[in-house]
Design a protein around this motif. Structure first.
Motif, PDB file in Angstrom:
ATOM      1  N   LYS A 136     -19.926  13.734  -5.222  1.00 26.85           N
ATOM      2  CA  LYS A 136     -20.288  13.321  -6.580  1.00 26.85           C
ATOM      3  C   LYS A 136     -19.793  11.905  -6.886  1.00 26.85           C
ATOM      4  O   LYS A 136     -20.497  11.118  -7.520  1.00 26.85           O
ATOM      5  CB  LYS A 136     -19.718  14.308  -7.599  1.00 26.85           C
ATOM      6  N   ARG A 137     -18.593  11.587  -6.442  1.00 27.20           N
ATOM      7  CA  ARG A 137     -18.036  10.253  -6.679  1.00 27.20           C
ATOM      8  C   ARG A 137     -18.869   9.178  -5.968  1.00 27.20           C
ATOM      9  O   ARG A 137     -19.155   8.122  -6.532  1.00 27.20           O
ATOM     10  CB  ARG A 137     -16.585  10.192  -6.198  1.00 27.20           C
ATOM     11  N   LEU A 138     -19.265   9.454  -4.734  1.00 26.63           N
ATOM     12  CA  LEU A 138     -20.072   8.486  -3.993  1.00 26.63           C
ATOM     13  C   LEU A 138     -21.465   8.347  -4.598  1.00 26.63           C
ATOM     14  O   LEU A 138     -22.021   7.253  -4.675  1.00 26.63           O
ATOM     15  CB  LEU A 138     -20.174   8.897  -2.521  1.00 26.63           C
ATOM     16  N   GLU A 139     -22.013   9.451  -5.043  1.00 25.50           N
ATOM     17  CA  GLU A 139     -23.342   9.408  -5.655  1.00 25.50           C
ATOM     18  C   GLU A 139     -23.310   8.629  -6.966  1.00 25.50           C
ATOM     19  O   GLU A 139     -24.257   7.909  -7.294  1.00 25.50           O
ATOM     20  CB  GLU A 139     -23.845  10.831  -5.900  1.00 25.50           C
ATOM     21  N   SER A 140     -22.211   8.742  -7.686  1.00 24.49           N
ATOM     22  CA  SER A 140     -22.059   7.992  -8.934  1.00 24.49           C
ATOM     23  C   SER A 140     -22.076   6.489  -8.663  1.00 24.49           C
ATOM     24  O   SER A 140     -22.703   5.714  -9.403  1.00 24.49           O
ATOM     25  CB  SER A 140     -20.745   8.391  -9.616  1.00 24.49           C
ATOM     26  N   ILE A 141     -21.390   6.074  -7.577  1.00 23.44           N
ATOM     27  CA  ILE A 141     -21.396   4.653  -7.206  1.00 23.44           C
ATOM     28  C   ILE A 141     -22.806   4.221  -6.817  1.00 23.44           C
ATOM     29  O   ILE A 141     -23.268   3.137  -7.182  1.00 23.44           O
ATOM     30  CB  ILE A 141     -20.431   4.384  -6.040  1.00 23.44           C
ATOM     31  N   GLU A 185     -19.137  -6.688  -2.963  1.00 22.78           N
ATOM     32  CA  GLU A 185     -19.192  -6.079  -4.302  1.00 22.78           C
ATOM     33  C   GLU A 185     -19.279  -4.558  -4.220  1.00 22.78           C
ATOM     34  O   GLU A 185     -18.631  -3.844  -4.989  1.00 22.78           O
ATOM     35  CB  GLU A 185     -20.401  -6.626  -5.079  1.00 22.78           C
ATOM     36  N   VAL A 186     -20.063  -4.054  -3.282  1.00 22.90           N
ATOM     37  CA  VAL A 186     -20.184  -2.604  -3.091  1.00 22.90           C
ATOM     38  C   VAL A 186     -18.912  -2.059  -2.470  1.00 22.90           C
ATOM     39  O   VAL A 186     -18.393  -1.018  -2.888  1.00 22.90           O
ATOM     40  CB  VAL A 186     -21.400  -2.276  -2.198  1.00 22.90           C
ATOM     41  N   ARG A 187     -18.389  -2.786  -1.494  1.00 27.18           N
ATOM     42  CA  ARG A 187     -17.179  -2.327  -0.800  1.00 27.18           C
ATOM     43  C   ARG A 187     -16.019  -2.158  -1.782  1.00 27.18           C
ATOM     44  O   ARG A 187     -15.261  -1.191  -1.707  1.00 27.18           O
ATOM     45  CB  ARG A 187     -16.826  -3.338   0.288  1.00 27.18           C
ATOM     46  N   GLU A 188     -15.888  -3.091  -2.709  1.00 30.31           N
ATOM     47  CA  GLU A 188     -14.806  -2.994  -3.694  1.00 30.31           C
ATOM     48  C   GLU A 188     -14.930  -1.716  -4.518  1.00 30.31           C
ATOM     49  O   GLU A 188     -13.945  -1.014  -4.762  1.00 30.31           O
ATOM     50  CB  GLU A 188     -14.818  -4.201  -4.624  1.00 30.31           C
ATOM     51  N   ARG A 189     -16.139  -1.382  -4.947  1.00 32.13           N
ATOM     52  CA  ARG A 189     -16.339  -0.193  -5.779  1.00 32.13           C
ATOM     53  C   ARG A 189     -16.023   1.087  -5.012  1.00 32.13           C
ATOM     54  O   ARG A 189     -15.451   2.032  -5.570  1.00 32.13           O
ATOM     55  CB  ARG A 189     -17.777  -0.166  -6.297  1.00 32.13           C
ATOM     56  N   VAL A 190     -16.404   1.107  -3.743  1.00 34.60           N
ATOM     57  CA  VAL A 190     -16.105   2.294  -2.937  1.00 34.60           C
ATOM     58  C   VAL A 190     -14.602   2.447  -2.754  1.00 34.60           C
ATOM     59  O   VAL A 190     -14.053   3.542  -2.934  1.00 34.60           O
ATOM     60  CB  VAL A 190     -16.818   2.221  -1.570  1.00 34.60           C
ATOM     61  N   PHE A 191     -13.919   1.359  -2.424  1.00 34.68           N
ATOM     62  CA  PHE A 191     -12.472   1.442  -2.235  1.00 34.68           C
ATOM     63  C   PHE A 191     -11.751   1.863  -3.520  1.00 34.68           C
ATOM     64  O   PHE A 191     -10.786   2.629  -3.478  1.00 34.68           O
ATOM     65  CB  PHE A 191     -11.916   0.098  -1.748  1.00 34.68           C
ATOM     66  N   ARG A 192     -12.197   1.358  -4.654  1.00 36.86           N
ATOM     67  CA  ARG A 192     -11.572   1.739  -5.925  1.00 36.86           C
ATOM     68  C   ARG A 192     -11.717   3.243  -6.181  1.00 36.86           C
ATOM     69  O   ARG A 192     -10.822   3.874  -6.754  1.00 36.86           O
ATOM     70  CB  ARG A 192     -12.189   0.946  -7.085  1.00 36.86           C
ATOM     71  N   GLU A 193     -12.835   3.809  -5.743  1.00 41.04           N
ATOM     72  CA  GLU A 193     -13.056   5.235  -5.940  1.00 41.04           C
ATOM     73  C   GLU A 193     -12.261   6.066  -4.934  1.00 41.04           C
ATOM     74  O   GLU A 193     -11.766   7.152  -5.264  1.00 41.04           O
ATOM     75  CB  GLU A 193     -14.552   5.560  -5.819  1.00 41.04           C
ATOM     76  N   VAL A 248      -9.365   5.507  -3.840  1.00 39.39           N
ATOM     77  CA  VAL A 248      -7.989   5.621  -4.328  1.00 39.39           C
ATOM     78  C   VAL A 248      -7.812   6.863  -5.210  1.00 39.39           C
ATOM     79  O   VAL A 248      -6.738   7.470  -5.247  1.00 39.39           O
ATOM     80  CB  VAL A 248      -7.603   4.347  -5.113  1.00 39.39           C
ATOM     81  N   ASN A 249      -8.847   7.262  -5.910  1.00 40.86           N
ATOM     82  CA  ASN A 249      -8.762   8.390  -6.835  1.00 40.86           C
ATOM     83  C   ASN A 249      -9.120   9.734  -6.191  1.00 40.86           C
ATOM     84  O   ASN A 249      -9.081  10.765  -6.863  1.00 40.86           O
ATOM     85  CB  ASN A 249      -9.703   8.151  -8.021  1.00 40.86           C
ATOM     86  N   MET A 250      -9.459   9.729  -4.913  1.00 42.57           N
ATOM     87  CA  MET A 250      -9.839  10.977  -4.237  1.00 42.57           C
ATOM     88  C   MET A 250      -8.600  11.732  -3.773  1.00 42.57           C
ATOM     89  O   MET A 250      -7.618  11.142  -3.339  1.00 42.57           O
ATOM     90  CB  MET A 250     -10.737  10.674  -3.032  1.00 42.57           C
ATOM     91  N   ASP A 251      -8.658  13.046  -3.850  1.00 47.96           N
ATOM     92  CA  ASP A 251      -7.549  13.907  -3.431  1.00 47.96           C
ATOM     93  C   ASP A 251      -7.702  14.198  -1.939  1.00 47.96           C
ATOM     94  O   ASP A 251      -8.195  15.250  -1.534  1.00 47.96           O
ATOM     95  CB  ASP A 251      -7.548  15.199  -4.237  1.00 47.96           C
ATOM     96  N   ILE A 252      -7.270  13.246  -1.103  1.00 49.79           N
ATOM     97  CA  ILE A 252      -7.427  13.367   0.341  1.00 49.79           C
ATOM     98  C   ILE A 252      -6.151  12.923   1.043  1.00 49.79           C
ATOM     99  O   ILE A 252      -5.336  12.196   0.486  1.00 49.79           O
ATOM    100  CB  ILE A 252      -8.616  12.529   0.871  1.00 49.79           C
ATOM    101  N   SER A 253      -5.980  13.386   2.280  1.00 56.82           N
ATOM    102  CA  SER A 253      -4.892  12.925   3.141  1.00 56.82           C
ATOM    103  C   SER A 253      -5.506  12.469   4.446  1.00 56.82           C
ATOM    104  O   SER A 253      -6.326  13.171   5.031  1.00 56.82           O
ATOM    105  CB  SER A 253      -3.887  14.062   3.404  1.00 56.82           C
ATOM    106  N   CYS A 254      -5.095  11.289   4.922  1.00 58.52           N
ATOM    107  CA  CYS A 254      -5.712  10.694   6.106  1.00 58.52           C
ATOM    108  C   CYS A 254      -4.693  10.572   7.243  1.00 58.52           C
ATOM    109  O   CYS A 254      -3.524  10.259   7.014  1.00 58.52           O
ATOM    110  CB  CYS A 254      -6.269   9.313   5.751  1.00 58.52           C
ATOM    111  N   ALA A 281     -22.195  12.882   3.168  1.00 55.81           N
ATOM    112  CA  ALA A 281     -21.587  11.787   2.404  1.00 55.81           C
ATOM    113  C   ALA A 281     -20.078  11.625   2.643  1.00 55.81           C
ATOM    114  O   ALA A 281     -19.597  10.488   2.763  1.00 55.81           O
ATOM    115  CB  ALA A 281     -21.871  11.967   0.920  1.00 55.81           C
ATOM    116  N   PRO A 282     -19.279  12.712   2.719  1.00 49.27           N
ATOM    117  CA  PRO A 282     -17.838  12.515   2.924  1.00 49.27           C
ATOM    118  C   PRO A 282     -17.477  11.780   4.212  1.00 49.27           C
ATOM    119  O   PRO A 282     -16.392  11.205   4.304  1.00 49.27           O
ATOM    120  CB  PRO A 282     -17.296  13.959   2.941  1.00 49.27           C
ATOM    121  N   LEU A 283     -18.376  11.773   5.211  1.00 46.53           N
ATOM    122  CA  LEU A 283     -18.108  11.007   6.430  1.00 46.53           C
ATOM    123  C   LEU A 283     -18.086   9.509   6.155  1.00 46.53           C
ATOM    124  O   LEU A 283     -17.490   8.741   6.908  1.00 46.53           O
ATOM    125  CB  LEU A 283     -19.159  11.315   7.501  1.00 46.53           C
TER     126      LEU A 283
END
Length: 217
Positions: free
Chosen positions: A54-59, A90-98, A100-106, A198-200
């Motif tokens: 949903k977050r990626l689709e919003s972007i 410009e797109v890369r910045e928006r994806v990275f900002r989002e 940061v707010n995802m509940d993930i561990s890498c 999308a999560p990939l």
């Protein structure tokens, strides 16, 4: 050793860098700078892939309707799927900002490419390098959740379901010999295109960042 949590978790796996060591004449392409200096395999885990989708689709909807971005050629690809190397800043910045707010561990494994070790340890087989990094990456992670779906980003002929199953079984074996504990988690493997899952696209962004640390400083 942590106990197994009784919950469904999703792992998304990708690679960064290339698996090239030599040209067809046997010349060292790593030393000459033609090939990448590192090969990276990493993943992130989440219990809520729908939120990420949903977050990626919003972007995607946001950039689709942005008149400033419409004339940028790469936008057409970004509207299909995000790819850190190809997306405009410009797109890369928006994806990275989002992200940061995802509940993930890498978690990431970085291999510095050594042509001599490639021939000695892996018998010059590219697929074995990938398998080895998957083994080490998951050695202490597969027992943590009772039910795991692992999505691998497709990588030509290097990545196949049977060799990923073998790598995960080796990871389980390493864990057992280390801790004396049998892994009883239910694990399913999927090999997909990032445009389909999308999560990939998120792990692509994360590994792109790590890659630039080692390749670009």
């Amino acid at each position: 050793m942590k106990k197994t949590e009784q919950r469904k978790t999703y792992f998304y796996v990708d690679e960064s860098g290339d698996t090239v060591f030599f040209d067809r004449h046997g010349n060292d392409l790593v030393a000459s700078g033609v090939a990448s200096r590192v090969f990276i395999v990493g993943y992130y885990e989440t219990t809520d892939p729908n939120d990420i989708h949903k977050r990626l689709e919003s972007i995607r909807l946001e950039i689709r309707d942005d008149p400033y971005l419409k004339s940028i050629p790469s936008l057409r690809k970004s509207l299909v799927h995000f790819h850190a190397k190809d997306d405009c800043p410009e797109v890369r910045e928006r994806v990275f900002r989002e992200i940061v707010n995802m509940d993930i561990s890498c978690f990431v494994m970085v291999a510095r490419k050594n042509p001599d070790q490639f021939k000695k340890k892996f018998n010059g087989k590219v697929g074995r390098v990938y398998e080895y990094l998957v083994e080490k990456l998951f050695e202490n992670r597969l027992h943590l959740y009772s039910d795991i779906d692992i999505y691998f980003s497709k990588m030509g002929n290097v990545l196949r379901e049977e060799n990923m199953k073998s790598a995960l079984n080796n990871a389980k074996s390493l864990f057992f010999h280390k801790w004396g504990h049998e892994n009883e988690s239910s694990i399913r493997i999927f090999i997909q295109e990032p445009s389909q899952i999308a999560p990939l696209q998120v792990i692509d962004y994360l590994l792109w960042s790590v890659n630039r640390v080692f390749e670009k400083g």
